[in-house]
Design a protein around this motif. Structure first.
Motif, short mmCIF file in Angstrom:
data_model
loop_
_atom_site.label_atom_id
_atom_site.label_comp_id
_atom_site.label_asym_id
_atom_site.label_seq_id
_atom_site.Cartn_x
_atom_site.Cartn_y
_atom_site.Cartn_z
N HIS A 101 0.80 -1.18 -0.08
CA HIS A 101 -0.06 0.05 0.07
C HIS A 101 0.73 1.29 0.07
O HIS A 101 1.90 1.44 0.83
N PRO A 102 0.52 2.21 -0.92
CA PRO A 102 1.36 3.61 -0.94
C PRO A 102 0.78 4.53 0.12
O PRO A 102 1.62 5.42 0.35
N VAL A 103 -0.43 4.16 0.70
CA VAL A 103 -0.96 5.24 1.75
C VAL A 103 -1.57 4.40 2.88
O VAL A 103 -2.21 3.36 2.60
N LEU A 146 -13.97 6.12 2.88
CA LEU A 146 -13.78 7.02 1.71
C LEU A 146 -12.68 6.42 0.89
O LEU A 146 -12.83 6.38 -0.28
N LEU A 147 -11.40 5.82 1.40
CA LEU A 147 -10.35 5.41 0.70
C LEU A 147 -10.51 4.15 0.18
O LEU A 147 -10.17 3.61 -0.92
N THR A 148 -11.75 3.19 0.75
CA THR A 148 -11.99 2.06 0.07
C THR A 148 -13.21 1.94 -0.91
O THR A 148 -13.60 0.86 -1.42
N ARG A 149 -13.76 3.19 -0.90
CA ARG A 149 -14.92 3.52 -1.54
C ARG A 149 -15.96 2.50 -1.16
O ARG A 149 -16.57 1.78 -2.19
N ASP A 150 -16.33 2.26 -0.01
CA ASP A 150 -17.29 1.28 0.37
C ASP A 150 -17.40 0.12 0.36
O ASP A 150 -17.87 -0.72 -0.11
N GLY A 151 -15.87 -0.34 0.16
CA GLY A 151 -15.45 -1.61 0.01
C GLY A 151 -15.22 -1.94 -1.45
O GLY A 151 -14.83 -3.40 -1.56
N THR A 152 -15.07 -1.33 -2.39
CA THR A 152 -14.81 -1.60 -3.80
C THR A 152 -13.29 -1.53 -3.95
O THR A 152 -12.78 -1.96 -5.10
N ARG A 153 -12.73 -0.95 -2.90
CA ARG A 153 -11.38 -1.09 -3.11
C ARG A 153 -10.62 -1.99 -1.95
O ARG A 153 -11.21 -1.78 -0.74
N PRO A 154 -9.43 -2.40 -1.97
CA PRO A 154 -8.81 -3.05 -0.62
C PRO A 154 -8.71 -2.07 0.43
O PRO A 154 -8.60 -0.96 0.33
N PRO A 155 -8.85 -2.53 1.57
CA PRO A 155 -8.59 -1.84 2.99
C PRO A 155 -7.27 -1.25 2.86
O PRO A 155 -6.27 -1.78 2.69
N VAL A 156 -7.17 0.10 3.43
CA VAL A 156 -5.96 0.60 3.62
C VAL A 156 -5.44 0.28 5.05
O VAL A 156 -5.99 -0.01 5.97
N PRO A 157 -3.76 0.15 5.19
CA PRO A 157 -3.35 -0.06 6.70
C PRO A 157 -3.59 0.91 7.51
O PRO A 157 -3.73 2.15 7.09
N VAL A 158 -3.92 0.60 8.88
CA VAL A 158 -4.29 1.54 10.09
C VAL A 158 -2.98 1.20 10.84
O VAL A 158 -2.73 0.05 11.30
N LEU A 159 -1.86 2.24 11.16
CA LEU A 159 -0.91 2.02 11.87
C LEU A 159 -0.58 3.24 12.82
O LEU A 159 -1.06 4.36 12.60
N HIS A 206 -11.96 8.08 16.55
CA HIS A 206 -12.13 6.89 15.77
C HIS A 206 -13.29 6.89 14.66
O HIS A 206 -12.97 6.46 13.70
N ALA A 207 -14.25 7.91 14.93
CA ALA A 207 -15.21 8.09 13.93
C ALA A 207 -14.58 8.67 12.56
O ALA A 207 -14.98 8.22 11.45
N LEU A 208 -13.79 9.46 12.79
CA LEU A 208 -13.13 10.14 11.50
C LEU A 208 -11.91 9.36 10.69
O LEU A 208 -12.17 9.24 9.97
N ARG A 209 -11.25 8.51 11.72
CA ARG A 209 -10.30 7.70 11.09
C ARG A 209 -11.20 6.57 10.47
O ARG A 209 -10.95 6.21 9.36
N ASP A 210 -12.58 6.08 10.71
CA ASP A 210 -13.10 5.13 10.35
C ASP A 210 -13.75 5.73 8.75
O ASP A 210 -13.76 4.92 7.96
N GLU A 211 -14.24 6.86 8.87
CA GLU A 211 -14.55 7.47 7.67
C GLU A 211 -13.57 7.60 6.83
O GLU A 211 -13.81 7.27 5.59
N LEU A 212 -12.53 8.02 7.16
CA LEU A 212 -11.30 8.02 6.17
C LEU A 212 -11.07 6.60 5.52
O LEU A 212 -10.94 6.46 4.21
N GLY A 213 -11.08 5.44 6.07
CA GLY A 213 -11.13 4.25 5.79
C GLY A 213 -12.17 3.85 4.72
O GLY A 213 -11.91 3.41 3.41
#
Length: 406
Positions: free
Chosen positions: A198-200, A335-348, A326-333
């Motif tokens: 993942h790049p992001v 948006l970046l997965t486009r509601d599951g149409t993209r792979p999940p991004v790492p959370v670190l 957590h709510a904003l962090r989850d919202e970013l996830g």
């Protein structure tokens, strides 16, 4: 693309031609050049530009006084011989993301702000995140006025020399009340993303961290005539303490670094009278951090007593663990997965402090990290590929569109 032009224009500012690193220390001519660049980029886009009471720069699309604004950005100052990406990548990406949204014809439903926080690195006055700390009320005027650089210049004097009013600095709750969400994009300072595809990534938390000053007071004497048995050499307990810090951190799964030292009288042929070292330590939780620092201090006192040296330890700064909203962090996830149409991004999690961490107690904050292939940071060797930087811009664009253009 606007990203490339901005990166090219910003790249030479404050760069040391001998080392290739950056010396964009707060309230210096190099910092002024960077601040002029930020203002020019704001004016290029006809954004409302302002400097707040603490010297932070803001550029606004829409009216910030209506509140619930989405803000992004980072900082432009650097550590001594810092890399090109730490801070500036977040600011350049913010302008580039806005350009992309405007080119899409996005309809903004919330004001969008871009910010350059002043003196994030603390390279000149020894305290990180001064601009955001002042704004959030984590640093008092009295504490700020007591800050001095290595040449004895006070922060108020530096602000005045740069054309700012030092009497105006202080908490800025009205400005913070305008912000509904703050998202900071930053190059990763480590290799967690490089070990993935993942790049992001999205930040989960910032480790608790702090800085402690260790003053070893000995006795100045002649290096050629003073018997070893007669010496009260503060360099010896300092050197032993550096090794003790490494061992304490290793055994606790933390980090501890003596990265700055000052010696008096600093003569080649003189036994020092004073060795002053600064400890930076970070850990996954407060209990572990306290255990590491206590172990380092105990070792320092034992070694100081053995060499008849007096030790004083002062905590100069401390930032507790920051759990991003957590709510904003989850919202970013989402948006970046486009509601599951993209792979999940790492959370670190990260051991590096940021302005987003300072603001987290006042407004909902989140962070995006861009992959760093070597993990090297605070060095001219800091890197991020062009493709990964553009992936960061694309991710920030998607996030800002989802938050500010719904």
């Amino acid at each position: 693309m606007s990203f490339h032009r901005m990166w090219r224009d910003l790249a030479p500012l404050g760069r040391d031609p001998r080392t290739g690193g950056y010396r964009r220390h707060a309230w210096t001519p190099a910092d002024a050049e960077c601040r002029a660049w930020f203002r020019a980029e704001a004016e290029r886009r006809a954004l409302a530009y302002e400097v707040d009471r603490n010297g932070n720069q803001w550029a606004w699309h829409g009216d910030p006084t209506v509140g619930d604004a989405v803000v992004t950005g980072s900082h432009l100052d650097s550590v001594p011989d810092g890399g090109a990406f730490d801070g500036p990548l977040g600011v350049v990406s913010a302008f580039a993301a806005l350009d992309e949204l405007l080119s899409r014809g996005a309809r903004f439903t919330r004001p969008l702000g871009i910010v350059n926080f002043g003196d994030e690195e603390g390279a000149r006055f020894g305290l990180a995140c001064v601009g955001s700390r002042l704004t959030a009320g984590h640093l008092t005027r009295e504490q700020a006025f007591a800050l001095t650089d290595a040449d004895g210049t006070t922060l108020p004097a530096a602000l005045a020399a740069a054309g700012h009013d030092p009497e105006a600095i202080g908490p800025d709750p009205e400005r913070l009340a305008r912000i509904g969400a703050f998202v900071e994009l930053h190059v990763e300072q480590g290799r967690a993303l490089d070990l993935t595809d993942h790049p992001v990534g999205v930040a989960a938390a910032i480790w608790p961290h702090g800085r402690w000053r260790f003053d070893f007071h000995g006795e100045a004497n002649h290096a050629g005539t003073t018997r070893l048995a007669d010496r009260r050499d503060p360099m010896l307990p300092y050197a032993a303490t550096v090794l003790a810090a490494r061992e304490a951190a290793r055994s606790a799964g933390a980090v501890a670094t003596f990265g700055k030292v000052a010696v008096e009288p600093n003569g080649v042929n003189a036994v020092p009278s004073l060795v002053r070292g600064w400890l930076d330590s970070r850990a996954a939780d407060r209990t572990t951090l306290d255990r590491v620092v206590s172990a380092v201090e105990r070792a320092a006192r034992d070694h100081a007593d053995r060499h008849r040296v007096r030790l004083a330890v002062t905590r100069e700064s401390f930032t507790p663990v920051v759990e991003f909203a957590h709510a904003l962090r989850d919202e970013l996830g989402r948006l970046l997965t486009r509601d599951g149409t993209r792979p999940p991004v790492p959370v670190l999690a990260t051991g590096a402090g940021h302005d987003a961490g300072i603001l987290a107690g006042s407004v909902p904050t989140a962070m995006l990290f861009v992959r760093n292939p070597t993990g090297v940071s605070h060095s001219p060797a800091e890197r991020a590929t062009e493709d990964d930087c553009l992936a960061g811009v694309a991710a920030l664009t998607d996030v800002l569109e989802g938050l500010a253009c719904r």
